[in-house]
Each structure stands twice: as structure tokens, then as C-alpha cells.
Scaffold this active site. Structure first.
Site, PDB file in Angstrom:
ATOM      1  N   GLY A 154       0.811  -1.202   0.000  1.00 19.93           N
ATOM      2  CA  GLY A 154       0.000   0.000   0.000  1.00 19.93           C
ATOM      3  C   GLY A 154       0.848   1.256   0.000  1.00 19.93           C
ATOM      4  O   GLY A 154       1.972   1.276   0.513  1.00 19.93           O
ATOM      5  N   SER A 155       0.319   2.324  -0.569  1.00 17.13           N
ATOM      6  CA  SER A 155       1.002   3.616  -0.535  1.00 17.13           C
ATOM      7  C   SER A 155       0.868   4.220   0.860  1.00 17.13           C
ATOM      8  O   SER A 155       0.144   3.726   1.720  1.00 17.13           O
ATOM      9  CB  SER A 155       0.398   4.550  -1.585  1.00 17.13           C
ATOM     10  OG  SER A 155       0.579   4.021  -2.874  1.00 17.13           O
ATOM     11  N   GLY A 156       1.623   5.315   1.069  1.00 17.17           N
ATOM     12  CA  GLY A 156       1.595   5.980   2.371  1.00 17.17           C
ATOM     13  C   GLY A 156       2.792   5.659   3.228  1.00 17.17           C
ATOM     14  O   GLY A 156       2.918   6.194   4.335  1.00 17.17           O
ATOM     15  N   HIS A 157       3.663   4.762   2.731  1.00 10.73           N
ATOM     16  CA  HIS A 157       4.843   4.355   3.497  1.00 10.73           C
ATOM     17  C   HIS A 157       6.133   4.883   2.859  1.00 10.73           C
ATOM     18  O   HIS A 157       7.209   4.338   3.111  1.00 10.73           O
ATOM     19  CB  HIS A 157       4.907   2.832   3.587  1.00 10.73           C
ATOM     20  CG  HIS A 157       3.702   2.210   4.199  1.00 10.73           C
ATOM     21  ND1 HIS A 157       3.309   2.475   5.494  1.00 10.73           N
ATOM     22  CD2 HIS A 157       2.779   1.341   3.683  1.00 10.73           C
ATOM     23  CE1 HIS A 157       2.208   1.775   5.757  1.00 10.73           C
ATOM     24  NE2 HIS A 157       1.855   1.097   4.681  1.00 10.73           N
TER      25      HIS A 157
ATOM     26  N   ASP B  60      -2.060  -8.485   0.804  1.00 10.21           N
ATOM     27  CA  ASP B  60      -0.881  -8.800  -0.003  1.00 10.21           C
ATOM     28  C   ASP B  60      -0.740 -10.305  -0.184  1.00 10.21           C
ATOM     29  O   ASP B  60      -0.437 -10.785  -1.286  1.00 10.21           O
ATOM     30  CB  ASP B  60       0.380  -8.230   0.656  1.00 10.21           C
ATOM     31  CG  ASP B  60       0.382  -6.710   0.687  1.00 10.21           C
ATOM     32  OD1 ASP B  60      -0.150  -6.091  -0.252  1.00 10.21           O
ATOM     33  OD2 ASP B  60       0.899  -6.141   1.659  1.00 10.21           O
TER      34      ASP B  60
ATOM     35  N   HIS C 229       0.014   0.808  10.143  1.00  8.96           N
ATOM     36  CA  HIS C 229      -1.323   1.275   9.767  1.00  8.96           C
ATOM     37  C   HIS C 229      -2.134   1.636  10.999  1.00  8.96           C
ATOM     38  O   HIS C 229      -3.353   1.758  10.918  1.00  8.96           O
ATOM     39  CB  HIS C 229      -2.048   0.200   8.964  1.00  8.96           C
ATOM     40  CG  HIS C 229      -1.234  -0.374   7.862  1.00  8.96           C
ATOM     41  ND1 HIS C 229      -0.597  -1.597   7.957  1.00  8.96           N
ATOM     42  CD2 HIS C 229      -0.918   0.134   6.654  1.00  8.96           C
ATOM     43  CE1 HIS C 229       0.062  -1.825   6.838  1.00  8.96           C
ATOM     44  NE2 HIS C 229      -0.110  -0.789   6.040  1.00  8.96           N
TER      45      HIS C 229
END
Length: 330
Positions: free
Chosen positions: A53-56, A109, A218
């Protein structure tokens, strides 16, 4: 919400446009809008693929490059890439010698990589996987298969990428990447929440004046919520479970201190000074230290600590040349 964005629902696609324009020597587009690849990967090596996921940021795109990953599948913020995206990443990476898919232990994932792997088999692309499980706060050592993957993934990509660049076989790349992440123990501490732009509000809460030890990337619950204390005490709280996870005494280690997005690098160094003292007291020799934003959670305040136990096999791969947005070394 104070953000430099356009449409909150399009932040990932807008960011991909920026990556492509800013770093054309590292990223090229593929047939899938959520997959980028390194343009200069030799075709006769094992392909290294990751995704999440994006945001990392800089994970995951920041680890595409020479001696690192060859293609990355990009998900929505804090959401897995689709199975189609992983499949396209397998196609985009060098795959004549097989593909090593190195990713973290999250349900989405796991499901989508499994589906993509099955579809790749129908195209005669051999894919083997290593799943990072280095977060000591998410499950005890006796239940390591339940642990989350966190910043130890960076070490896994570095070791796997270096082995593939050296010309190792798929089985050897998988063995070394697994060895690398098994040698890692990580923990995080959060001081504030973060906001997914499309939601427009914090996705969990940490009360002012408090911190959460063991929090996930998260916002998954940690192992203790406590009053915010000094950097020295935070270092002790992070070191205790990490040092109890593996027998590091007398060993040489690599240390990765990653900010979670909003913590000044100055404070990460303050934290590290106390961690280094603790390691020295425990008869642990530090071979290498990396401090910065390597695996973040949007604008969360806090940090993660990762220790990787080194030996004569892992150390040269860790020190091997690499060129990516997040790691560049000669």
C-alpha cells in the site's frame, strides 16, 4: 487537513506522475498504471518484485533501482495492490531466471500475491516468495508466522537485490532474502496518528502526552500505551523487546532507525544515541547505521528500530553497491 494535493481520491496516481517526471533514470511506466519498473535491469538475472500500500514512502517505489528491486506494484493508501498489479510487476521485471517476490505479511498482499503467482505460472513465469515477519510486537517469537512485516523489509530488499545483481539463482536469492529478514527484529513507537486523505480524519488516535509502543504502520494496536517520556526511556522501551527476540550478544548488527513521517531527523539521532549506548552495553557491535525516513506511515510521529544480525554471508550483500531513491551506495 493541511495537504498539498488535488483530489483526495487521486493522491496515489498523482504521486506516480511526480515520480516518473522526477526520476526517469529510476522509473518507467508499464502496461499497468500501478506498476513501475527500473529501466536498466539486465534481462538475464532473477527479477526482484515487491509491492504494498502507498503511504509508506519511500517504500515501496524508493527501493526500485540498481542492486535493489526491479518492479513494484503500488496499492492505494494502506491497501494492497491488486493481483493484476502484482502479475504485471512479475511480467515487467526480468523473469527468464524467475522472480523473487519479497513483501510483508498482510492479508491483502498474501491473497493478491498468491493469485498473481498462479496466473504467472500459466504464463511460464516462475515466482517464489519471501514474506517479511520482523515486527516483534505483533506476535511472540514462537508465532513468527503471525508477525507483520515492517522496516525489516528494507533489509530483505537490499540483500535479495544484491544477490540477484550478483547473478545468484532464484533459489539462492530466496534463501538469502529469507535469511536476511529472519535475522531482523523490529519495533515501532507512535506519538501521533495519521490521516488518509480520502478519509479526511485521523484513522486512529493517540492522546496528547502519550505514546504507543509496538504500534503497526497502519495504526494496528501496539503492546503498551504509556505517558510520553524521554528519548532515553523510549530507546530502552524499544530495545528491550528487540534484544529479547534474538540472541544478539557478541554479534555484529546493522541498525535501521526509520521515522514514521513527521519526526525530525534530529530527534531520530537523539533516539539513536541512546540505542547505541544500549547496544554497546549488551556487547553488540554496530557494523552500519542508517537513520532517516525509510518506511513511514504518512505523517505519523514516531520511529521504528530494526536490528539485523550479520554474518560473513549477509554483510557483503548489505554493503554491495546500490542506487535507488532511498538507498544509494558505492
Amino acid at each position: 487537513m493541511q495537504r498539498i494535493i488535488n483530489d483526495p481520491d487521486n493522491v496515489v496516481d498523482d504521486a506516480i506522475k511526480g515520480y516518473l517526471r522526477a526520476s526517469p533514470s529510476l522509473f518507467v511506466a508499464t502496461d499497468h498504471p500501478r506498476v513501475l519498473k527500473y529501466p536498466d535491469s539486465p534481462s538475464d538475472k532473477v527479477g526482484i518484485v515487491t509491492g504494498g500500500g502507498s503511504g509508506h514512502e519511500p517504500a515501496f517505489l524508493g527501493y526500485i533501482g540498481e542492486g535493489m528491486c526491479d518492479a513494484v506494484a503500488i496499492g492505494e493508501i494502506f491497501s494492497s495492490p491488486t493481483a493484476d498489479a502484482f502479475l504485471e510487476a512479475f511480467r515487467a521485471a526480468p523473469h527468464e531466471q524467475g522472480v523473487a517476490c519479497l513483501y510483508g505479511n498482510y492479508a491483502g498482499d498474501n491473497m493478491n500475491v498468491k493469485m498473481a503467482k498462479q496466473m504467472a505460472e500459466m504464463e511460464d513465469i516462475e515466482v517464489k516468495t519471501v514474506i517479511a515477519r520482523d515486527d516483534v510486537a505483533s506476535a511472540p517469537a514462537t508465532q513468527r508466522d503471525k508477525r507483520r512485516g515492517v522496516a525489516g523489509e528494507v533489509m530483505m530488499w537490499k540483500i535479495g537485490g544484491a544477490a540477484a545483481a550478483r547473478g545468484d539463482s532464484l533459489d539462492e536469492v530466496i534463501r538469502l532474502a529469507q535469511k536476511a529478514v529472519d535475522a531482523c527484529s523490529s519495533i515501532g513507537v507512535g506519538l501521533s496518528s495519521c490521516t488518509i486523505p480520502a478519509n479526511g480524519k485521523p484513522n486512529f488516535s493517540i492522546e496528547p502526552g502519550h505514546m504507543e509502543l509496538g504500534i503497526g504502520h497502519h495504526g494496528e494496536p501496539g503492546i503498551e500505551v504509556a505517558p510520553l517520556t524521554s528519548a532515553e526511556a523510549i530507546a530502552t522501551a524499544m530495545c528491550d523487546p528487540v534484544l529479547a527476540d534474538q540472541d544478539f550478544a557478541g554479534s555484529e548488527v546493522a541498525v535501521l532507525i526509520s521515522g514514521l513521517g513527521a519526526t525530525p531527523v534530529m530527534e531520530l539521532n537523539i533516539l539513536y544515541a541512546h540505542i547505541a549506548e544500549r547496544l554497546e552495553d549488551a556487547d553488540i557491535r554496530v557494523h552500519r547505521t542508517d537513520i532517516g525516513n525509510y518506511f513511514t506511515s504518512l505523517e505519523m510521529m514516531g520511529a521504528t528500530l530494526t536490528l539485523m544480525k550479520l554474518d560473513d554471508e549477509l554483510k557483503p550483500l548489505l554493503d554491495a553497491p546500490a542506487r535507488s531513491l532511498a538507498i544509494t551506495q558505492c
